[in-house]
Motif scaffolding. Structure first.
Motif, PDB file in Angstrom:
ATOM      1  N   ALA A   1     -11.051  -9.512   8.711  1.00 25.04           N
ATOM      2  CA  ALA A   1     -10.918  -8.090   8.375  1.00 25.04           C
ATOM      3  C   ALA A   1     -11.475  -7.236   9.499  1.00 25.04           C
ATOM      4  O   ALA A   1     -12.475  -7.595  10.129  1.00 25.04           O
ATOM      5  N   ILE A   2     -10.810  -6.114   9.747  1.00 26.27           N
ATOM      6  CA  ILE A   2     -11.333  -5.076  10.639  1.00 26.27           C
ATOM      7  C   ILE A   2     -11.568  -3.831   9.794  1.00 26.27           C
ATOM      8  O   ILE A   2     -10.670  -3.394   9.063  1.00 26.27           O
ATOM      9  N   LEU A   3     -12.759  -3.286   9.886  1.00 21.74           N
ATOM     10  CA  LEU A   3     -13.144  -2.129   9.086  1.00 21.74           C
ATOM     11  C   LEU A   3     -13.583  -0.998  10.007  1.00 21.74           C
ATOM     12  O   LEU A   3     -14.247  -1.236  11.027  1.00 21.74           O
ATOM     13  N   PHE A   4     -13.223   0.235   9.630  1.00 26.63           N
ATOM     14  CA  PHE A   4     -13.541   1.410  10.428  1.00 26.63           C
ATOM     15  C   PHE A   4     -14.336   2.409   9.596  1.00 26.63           C
ATOM     16  O   PHE A   4     -14.100   2.563   8.394  1.00 26.63           O
ATOM     17  N   ARG A   5     -15.233   3.109  10.280  1.00 30.92           N
ATOM     18  CA  ARG A   5     -15.982   4.173   9.616  1.00 30.92           C
ATOM     19  C   ARG A   5     -15.053   5.305   9.193  1.00 30.92           C
ATOM     20  O   ARG A   5     -15.176   5.837   8.095  1.00 30.92           O
ATOM     21  N   ALA A   6     -14.105   5.674  10.064  1.00 21.06           N
ATOM     22  CA  ALA A   6     -13.278   6.850   9.828  1.00 21.06           C
ATOM     23  C   ALA A   6     -11.837   6.459   9.538  1.00 21.06           C
ATOM     24  O   ALA A   6     -11.291   5.550  10.161  1.00 21.06           O
ATOM     25  N   GLN A   7     -11.220   7.166   8.618  1.00 18.38           N
ATOM     26  CA  GLN A   7      -9.812   6.958   8.310  1.00 18.38           C
ATOM     27  C   GLN A   7      -8.931   7.172   9.542  1.00 18.38           C
ATOM     28  O   GLN A   7      -7.933   6.484   9.730  1.00 18.38           O
ATOM     29  N   GLU A   8      -9.318   8.111  10.389  1.00 19.16           N
ATOM     30  CA  GLU A   8      -8.488   8.446  11.549  1.00 19.16           C
ATOM     31  C   GLU A   8      -8.329   7.246  12.486  1.00 19.16           C
ATOM     32  O   GLU A   8      -7.271   7.058  13.090  1.00 19.16           O
ATOM     33  N   ALA A   9      -9.370   6.454  12.618  1.00 17.51           N
ATOM     34  CA  ALA A   9      -9.307   5.303  13.519  1.00 17.51           C
ATOM     35  C   ALA A   9      -8.338   4.250  13.025  1.00 17.51           C
ATOM     36  O   ALA A   9      -7.849   3.421  13.795  1.00 17.51           O
TER      37      ALA A   9
END
Length: 390
Positions: free
Chosen positions: A243-251
């Motif tokens: 899994a790859i997870l991002f802090r921001a939806q934009e990323a």
């Protein structure tokens, strides 16, 4: 391909014979993967026909992927974040670097020669990533505990830096970088901080609940922008499940990476829905308490292993922070090869001579350890005798 197909029984016999050549899990002491949870196997089998690359057809499977991502984000302190399931740590790390490059471009900070700051013990997947993307790695020294040193990171940051990579549990040494301190020194620079928690993501949160003194590494730290986590390791899911997870939806937006493919937010187009189902099954079935119990047992067995190694006269390269033990064994590469001929699989360190690496995964019980130690001692003695006779 045969002109006339074989009977099903013959095919099954061929497959069974091939699988019988594989080393059984109780003799695999080098892998950060283990036998998946039985419920994961059942769920993966049920979803074997699904493809997350076609969400028009596999709507329920996509919904399960979204639930898995939400559960992982909750585990890592950012319920409002975003992400996707991927094939594993390498793909996740690649997507993180792509996102960091896009972020630098959007901010007007992308130069002709982008750099990423990493420690000398960073996972080898980044070598492939930097080569593929034309990015220059800036390798900085690690401290005496083999961790990425925050002060070295800050010195290495330049106008070309698009990201810094910290490791929350190195697969080679089980060392956890002080991500909290690294995030603090990077704050004035606004540089993307990616955390490779492929190994430690399913260990550290539960170990901290057990009171073990491990640093915080997740989105509760403001500077952390992306995290890699692998359910197919200590998450007990079927391979492949990363899994790859991002802090921001934009990323996370697809057009950050790929054009005209709104359904594809990862490198791969066709993706097995079985991975999502397997991961979901384990997360929901075990819950936080179940993973804490698994983690407790792994650490208890790690302490038992280090005790048995000490009784046998072996010291440690470094005190284990996670359930990865690196023991000092002379002529380690030769000992490892000899053990392999006897169907015991260990590994050696790429950076240190005379070091045997043993991973205490769920299948490495005390009985396995008790069986292994005498085998290790005998192999060690035989190799020493051979070396002395040369």
């Amino acid at each position: 391909m045969r002109l006339t197909g074989l009977p099903e029984t013959a095919v099954r016999e061929d497959i069974a014979a091939a699988l019988a050549e594989d080393i059984p899990w109780p003799r695999v002491l080098n892998s950060i993967c283990t036998a998946p949870h039985p419920l994961a196997v059942e769920a993966a089998h049920a979803a074997a026909h699904t493809n997350l690359g076609d969400v028009r057809i596999f709507r329920g499977t996509k919904r399960i992927e979204r639930k898995v991502v939400a559960l992982l984000l909750e585990l890592l302190g950012r319920p409002q974040g975003a992400g996707s399931l991927v094939s594993g740590g390498t793909e996740a790390n690649l997507l993180a670097v792509l996102a960091a490059r896009q972020d630098a471009r959007a901010a007007g900070r992308l130069t002709e020669h982008p750099e990423v700051v990493v420690g000398s013990t960073v996972h080898f997947s980044f070598d492939k990533i930097f080569s593929a993307l034309g990015i220059t790695p800036v390798r900085v020294p690690v401290d005496d505990g083999l961790r990425l040193a925050p002060e070295s990171v800050e010195k290495a940051v330049s106008e070309h830096t698009i990201a810094v990579v910290a490791t929350a549990g190195s697969s080679e040494l089980g060392v956890v970088d002080r991500v909290d301190a690294i995030a603090a020194v990077l704050e004035p620079h606004g540089v993307w901080l990616h955390v490779d928690a492929a190994t430690g993501g399913f260990i550290i949160p539960f170990a901290r609940e057990l009171g073990l003194p491990l640093p915080q590494f997740d989105f509760s730290l403001d500077g952390v922008r992306s995290i890699t986590i692998d359910p197919h390791k200590y998450g007990l899911a079927n391979v492949p499940a990363g899994a790859i997870l991002f802090r921001a939806q934009e990323a996370y937006q697809a057009d950050s990476f790929f054009l005209d493919t709104p359904a594809h937010t990862t490198l791969l187009g066709t993706r097995p829905g079985s991975a999502a189902m397997a991961t979901y099954a384990v997360l929901e079935h075990l819950g936080r308490e179940g993973f804490v119990d698994v983690t407790r047992t792994n650490f208890e067995n790690t302490r038992y292993l280090t005790g048995r190694l000490a009784e046998a006269g072996y010291g440690l390269l470094i005190e284990p922070e996670l359930n990865i033990v690196v023991a000092r064994v002379p002529h380690a590469a030769e000992v490892s090869r000899l053990l392999g001929t006897r169907d015991w699989i260990v590994s050696t360190s790429r950076r240190f001579d005379d070091a045997v690496r043993i991973v205490v995964a769920r299948h490495v019980t005390r009985d396995v350890i008790d069986e292994f130690i005498p085998v290790l001692v005998r192999a060690d003695q035989e190799i020493r005798a051979e070396v002395a006779a040369r």
